[in-house]
Design a protein around this motif. Structure first.
Motif, PDB file in Angstrom:
ATOM      1  N   ASP A 176       5.784   8.278   4.058  1.00  0.00           N
ATOM      2  CA  ASP A 176       6.481   7.392   3.114  1.00  0.00           C
ATOM      3  C   ASP A 176       7.588   8.148   2.389  1.00  0.00           C
ATOM      4  OD1 ASP A 176       6.737   6.174   0.238  1.00  0.00           O
ATOM      5  OD2 ASP A 176       5.879   4.601   1.484  1.00  0.00           O
ATOM      6  N   TYR A 177       8.746   7.494   2.239  1.00  0.00           N
ATOM      7  CA  TYR A 177       9.892   8.237   1.713  1.00  0.00           C
ATOM      8  C   TYR A 177       9.745   8.632   0.248  1.00  0.00           C
ATOM      9  CZ  TYR A 177      12.210   4.266  -0.702  1.00  0.00           C
ATOM     10  OH  TYR A 177      12.528   3.221  -1.532  1.00  0.00           O
ATOM     11  N   ALA A 178       8.796   8.037  -0.461  1.00  0.00           N
ATOM     12  CA  ALA A 178       8.611   8.405  -1.869  1.00  0.00           C
ATOM     13  C   ALA A 178       7.708   9.622  -2.036  1.00  0.00           C
ATOM     14  CB  ALA A 178       8.043   7.218  -2.638  1.00  0.00           C
ATOM     15  N   LYS A 192       6.331  13.497  -1.741  1.00  0.00           N
ATOM     16  CA  LYS A 192       6.927  14.839  -1.727  1.00  0.00           C
ATOM     17  C   LYS A 192       6.440  15.571  -0.480  1.00  0.00           C
ATOM     18  CE  LYS A 192       7.534  18.916  -4.547  1.00  0.00           C
ATOM     19  NZ  LYS A 192       6.814  19.939  -5.205  1.00  0.00           N
ATOM     20  N   THR A 239       0.843  -1.199   0.000  1.00  0.00           N
ATOM     21  CA  THR A 239       0.000   0.000   0.000  1.00  0.00           C
ATOM     22  C   THR A 239       0.873   1.242   0.000  1.00  0.00           C
ATOM     23  OG1 THR A 239      -0.245  -0.669   2.282  1.00  0.00           O
ATOM     24  CG2 THR A 239      -2.242  -0.483   1.009  1.00  0.00           C
ATOM     25  N   GLU A 240       2.138   1.088   0.385  1.00  0.00           N
ATOM     26  CA  GLU A 240       2.998   2.252   0.461  1.00  0.00           C
ATOM     27  C   GLU A 240       3.628   2.558  -0.879  1.00  0.00           C
ATOM     28  OE1 GLU A 240       4.739  -0.222   2.707  1.00  0.00           O
ATOM     29  OE2 GLU A 240       3.420   0.011   4.426  1.00  0.00           O
ATOM     30  N   GLU A 241       3.683   3.848  -1.183  1.00  0.00           N
ATOM     31  CA  GLU A 241       4.269   4.376  -2.419  1.00  0.00           C
ATOM     32  C   GLU A 241       5.545   3.665  -2.834  1.00  0.00           C
ATOM     33  OE1 GLU A 241       2.686   7.445  -3.361  1.00  0.00           O
ATOM     34  OE2 GLU A 241       3.776   7.404  -5.265  1.00  0.00           O
ATOM     35  N   SER A 242       6.497   3.579  -1.908  1.00  0.00           N
ATOM     36  CA  SER A 242       7.814   3.028  -2.245  1.00  0.00           C
ATOM     37  C   SER A 242       7.718   1.556  -2.604  1.00  0.00           C
ATOM     38  CB  SER A 242       8.783   3.220  -1.093  1.00  0.00           C
ATOM     39  OG  SER A 242       8.105   3.064   0.132  1.00  0.00           O
ATOM     40  N   LYS A 283       6.015   1.090  -6.029  1.00  0.00           N
ATOM     41  CA  LYS A 283       6.964   1.304  -7.131  1.00  0.00           C
ATOM     42  C   LYS A 283       7.832   0.075  -7.316  1.00  0.00           C
ATOM     43  CE  LYS A 283       7.771   6.261  -7.708  1.00  0.00           C
ATOM     44  NZ  LYS A 283       6.947   7.096  -6.849  1.00  0.00           N
ATOM     45  N   LYS A 289       0.420   9.744   2.392  1.00  0.00           N
ATOM     46  CA  LYS A 289       0.763   8.333   2.571  1.00  0.00           C
ATOM     47  C   LYS A 289       1.842   8.166   3.651  1.00  0.00           C
ATOM     48  CE  LYS A 289      -1.130   4.799   0.758  1.00  0.00           C
ATOM     49  NZ  LYS A 289      -1.010   4.169  -0.519  1.00  0.00           N
ATOM     50  N   HIS A 290       1.550   7.278   4.618  1.00  0.00           N
ATOM     51  CA  HIS A 290       2.527   6.973   5.657  1.00  0.00           C
ATOM     52  C   HIS A 290       2.950   5.516   5.528  1.00  0.00           C
ATOM     53  CE1 HIS A 290       1.171  10.698   7.398  1.00  0.00           C
ATOM     54  NE2 HIS A 290       2.032  10.591   8.396  1.00  0.00           N
TER      55      HIS A 290
END
Lengths: 519, 254
Positions: free
Chosen positions: B14-16, B18, A371-374, A377, B34-35
């Protein structure tokens, strides 16, 4: 979504292909099509009698585009070579344009094309140059007309979500612009960092989100196109509904730069989803994969935004060449599922129910969720970077095929059997949710004997299932003569008439898209 | 030895994503952003789970301090293989002012309460970059500390730790119980697999208040202002060498 809408009407006596059985006399099986009249010509056609660029021509260009008429061979070189660097292997001498023009405005494009038309000079429109069928680079000395400097966003309506921009805007930049305003582009592809929206429209690019948002034929609301005589056709109205006469823009979408040069686009953009989940699953068999797809459609329904697959050979290449580790255990097939919705709780619950059911009925043997952005990706890169991994494996033969869903992997299996040990790797991956297979074969060096074994086997196999020999990549130079495997000659003839009407001198992107016998 | 390891996991942006500064410069925008679990905390969880898989320790307990959403972070740790979780509830102003000092007091109290043999934390959080919690926790407990660990090996009742330091690598041996903080190269965190994600939903997360642990959350720090770094001025692209010379002359450089 009906993958049969683009195929010819069914001949009730046609034999459908089934595993392993492949009839030698394939002409009867080209449902509605006559098949190619003679074996398709390999390599490039002869140079047509266009004029050659003179000093006077350069002087004219320099007047219109001061500082943006490039003739330095080092600077023109990169625009002469396609992304795969394959055209120089395809035929020789490949891509020997000496002039690169970089307009900033539609008016400049209009003046250039009008001049070239009067002088009978051939023009090769070029966007991000990421096309995979040799459609974006010159065959001989065609003038390269680059849209790279036409990169302004003209307007964005945040209520309707309609974006209007010049053709040279890079897809990823448009995505970033929209994301800040809570919208997204309706298409997404691995080449997003380089490809331009004009090129996307000219090739009717598909990509990873087509399953959810549909094709550019539906999402493009208007186009501004410069025609072969230099006229600017302004169909850039950004209206959701407009049934006033023939919908001309549809002609240019997917025309690969052969009917006009797209200079501006207005496109309908969806809202940015508040909740995105990506699931990476492993399946033991292709049948289970298809059942998982059906389950997915049923249980995830409207939140499903992508359904992609890759096989274990793809995973091996990702591990070996890009050092990307497998997120789960080794399985014969992998699925990437993406959900996009407006409510994280609602989506998480649906996803949880689907995953429980998929595991309980053993459709899926392993998987992971992000679910997390990173992490999202990272999981997407397992699918998006297969193309890159292949370039490290050797010389790649790429096939982009549409087939009935049940048949998709059978082509990969039959090809492996057919080629035996002649190929280095034979891999299958792609937009399985759209019925689109990317079949890739590698060899350590360019191997004409291998190519002869692959073609026309792959095209005939596809035609026997009434499939498309180019699902989304287009025909360009490489596949122009194979059009008859998927379209009847009557249709191709009509395409030729339209081309002749819109571009009587044939100066726009010559040698491409239409087969040699139609010129 | 109890064989129990306490792992701290922090919920961060979350590190991705901004980062945006709030218009009133009081902090960064966290609403609707996002966390996810702090990447160094992930590495800490992975190390703890690995130790359990090697049967060197018996139980991994994941701890997080924060509001309701911190439970998601604990669930992620459970999906990676932690056995149970403890959610220390901190909300509102207390949460805004929560920093390494208070967290280390909480972790120290829990380490004693749970009779932990080892406390493993990430070396720092990617939101405040403090790099203090591990060190403070060890000091409060009067335990030895192995920080910036890139390698951890349990040997009888001691732990060998290879630390990443400015000059290279330093190898030390510490007694147990001890506090370790994880550096980037300690391991590569696993993806939580579906069977484990399903199992994790059934694992227990206990709810605890800082007051129950006798911890005072008053902060000794006050944030005065948060600002973005100065904007880098865009460069100018020129088409020809003449333009370049012209621009340099304009700028008085030649």
């Amino acid at each position: 979504m009906n993958i049969f809408t683009r195929l010819s009407p069914v001949d009730l006596n046609a034999i459908c292909c089934s595993s392993g059985q492949f009839v030698a006399s394939t002409r009867k099986l080209h449902v509605g099509t006559d098949g190619p009249k003679s074996p398709p010509a390999a390599g490039a056609p002869e140079r047509l009698p266009f004029s050659r660029v003179t000093e006077e021509d350069l002087a004219f260009f320099r007047k219109i585009l001061p500082g943006r008429t490039i003739t330095d061979p080092d600077l023109v070189e990169s625009s002469n070579v396609d992304w795969l660097k394959s055209m120089k292997d395809f035929f020789s001498p490949a891509g020997s344009s000496e002039v690169l023009l970089r307009p900033q405005k539609t008016e400049e494009v209009s003046q250039i094309i009008r001049y070239c038309n009067s002088r009978n000079l051939a023009v090769n429109p070029q966007g991000g140059n990421t096309g995979l069928v040799g459609g974006s680079v010159p065959v001989y000395d065609e003038i390269i007309l680059s849209t790279s400097l036409m990169n302004n966003i003209l307007s964005f309506d945040s209520i309707s979500g309609i974006l209007t921009c010049q053709a040279g805007c890079v897809l990823e930049n448009l995505s970033l612009y929209l994301e800040e305003r809570d919208y997204i582009m309706p298409l997404d592809l691995g080449a997003k960092g380089s490809c331009q929206i004009g090129g996307n429209v000219a090739t009717n690019a598909g990509g990873l989100r087509l399953l959810r948002y549909g094709s550019l034929h539906g999402t493009v609301l208007g186009l501004e196109v410069v025609l072969a005589d230099g006229q600017v056709l302004d169909c850039l109205a950004s209206l959701r509904k407009d049934n006033t006469g023939y919908d001309l823009k549809q002609l240019f979408i997917g025309s690969e730069g052969t009917l006009g040069v797209i200079t501006a686009v207005s496109i309908l953009c969806p809202r940015k989803p508040k909740s995105v989940n990506v699931v990476f699953l492993g399946c033991e068999t292709y049948e289970q994969l298809l059942k998982a797809f059906q389950l997915c459609r049923g249980m995830l329904g409207e939140i499903l935004s992508a359904f992609e697959f890759l096989d274990s050979e793809c995973m091996r290449l990702l591990n070996t060449h890009l050092k990307l580790p497998n997120p789960i255990s080794d399985c014969p097939f992998y699925i990437v599922i993406e959900t996009s919705g407006s409510d994280p709780k609602h989506d998480a619950e649906k996803l949880h129910n689907f995953l429980e059911e998929a595991m309980a009925s053993s459709l899926v043997s392993d998987g992971t969720v992000a679910t997390e952005e990173s992490k999202i990706k990272a999981l997407w890169s397992m699918r998006e970077r297969v193309t890159e991994a292949l370039t490290h494996d050797g010389f790649t033969y790429k096939y982009d095929i549409s087939l009935p869903l049940e048949q998709i992997y059978q082509l990969v299996i039959d090809m492996r059997q057919h080629l035996g040990g002649r190929a280095k790797s034979v891999v299958g991956y792609g937009h399985v949710g759209d019925g689109n297979l990317h079949l890739n074969i590698t060899s350590s060096t360019k191997d004409p004997a291998l190519l002869a074994a692959i073609e026309p086997f792959v095209y005939e196999w596809t035609a026997s299932c009434r499939g498309s020999i180019s699902a989304e990549h287009g025909l360009g130079l490489k596949k122009r003569n194979y059009i008859y495997y998927s379209k009847p000659s009557q249709a191709v003839g009509l395409m030729g008439n339209i081309k002749a009407m819109l571009d009587p001198k044939g100066i726009l992107n010559p040698y491409k898209t239409l087969p040699d016998d139609v010129k | 030895m109890s064989g129990r390891v306490l792992v701290g996991v922090k919920r961060v942006i979350d590190y991705a994503v901004k980062i945006r500064v709030k218009p009133d410069n009081s902090g960064v925008v966290t609403d609707g952003v996002k966390h996810s679990m702090n990447p160094f905390c992930e590495i800490a969880v992975e190390e703890a789970v690995k130790l359990k898989e090697k049967k060197l320790i018996k139980e991994v307990v994941a701890v997080s301090c924060g509001p309701q959403q911190s439970q998601e972070t604990i669930r992620t740790a459970l999906a990676m293989g932690a056995d149970r979780g403890i959610h220390v509830e901190v909300t509102g102003k207390d949460y805004e002012n929560l920093g390494p000092l208070q967290v280390s007091k909480i972790l120290a109290a829990l380490a004693k309460k749970e009779d932990a043999q080892l406390v493993i934390l990430g070396k720092q959080a990617i939101d405040d970059d403090c790099n203090q919690t591990g060190q403070m926790t060890a000091a409060l407990l009067d335990w030895p500390q192995g920080t910036f660990a890139s390698e951890v090996a349990l040997e009888a009742d001691k732990i060998k730790v290879v630390r990443e330091i400015d000059g290279g690598l330093e190898t030390i041996k510490v007694n147990t119980p001890a506090v370790l903080t994880a550096d980037l190269r300690l391991n590569t965190p696993r993806y939580a697999t579906l069977p484990n994600i399903m199992k994790a939903k059934k694992k227990k997360i206990a709810n605890v208040k800082p007051a129950d642990l006798g911890v005072d959350l008053t902060s000794r720090l006050e944030v005065l202002r948060v600002e973005e770094p100065p904007q880098r001025q865009a460069g100018v692209k020129v088409e020809t060498v003449d333009d370049l010379v012209g621009k340099l002359k304009e700028a008085g450089r030649i």
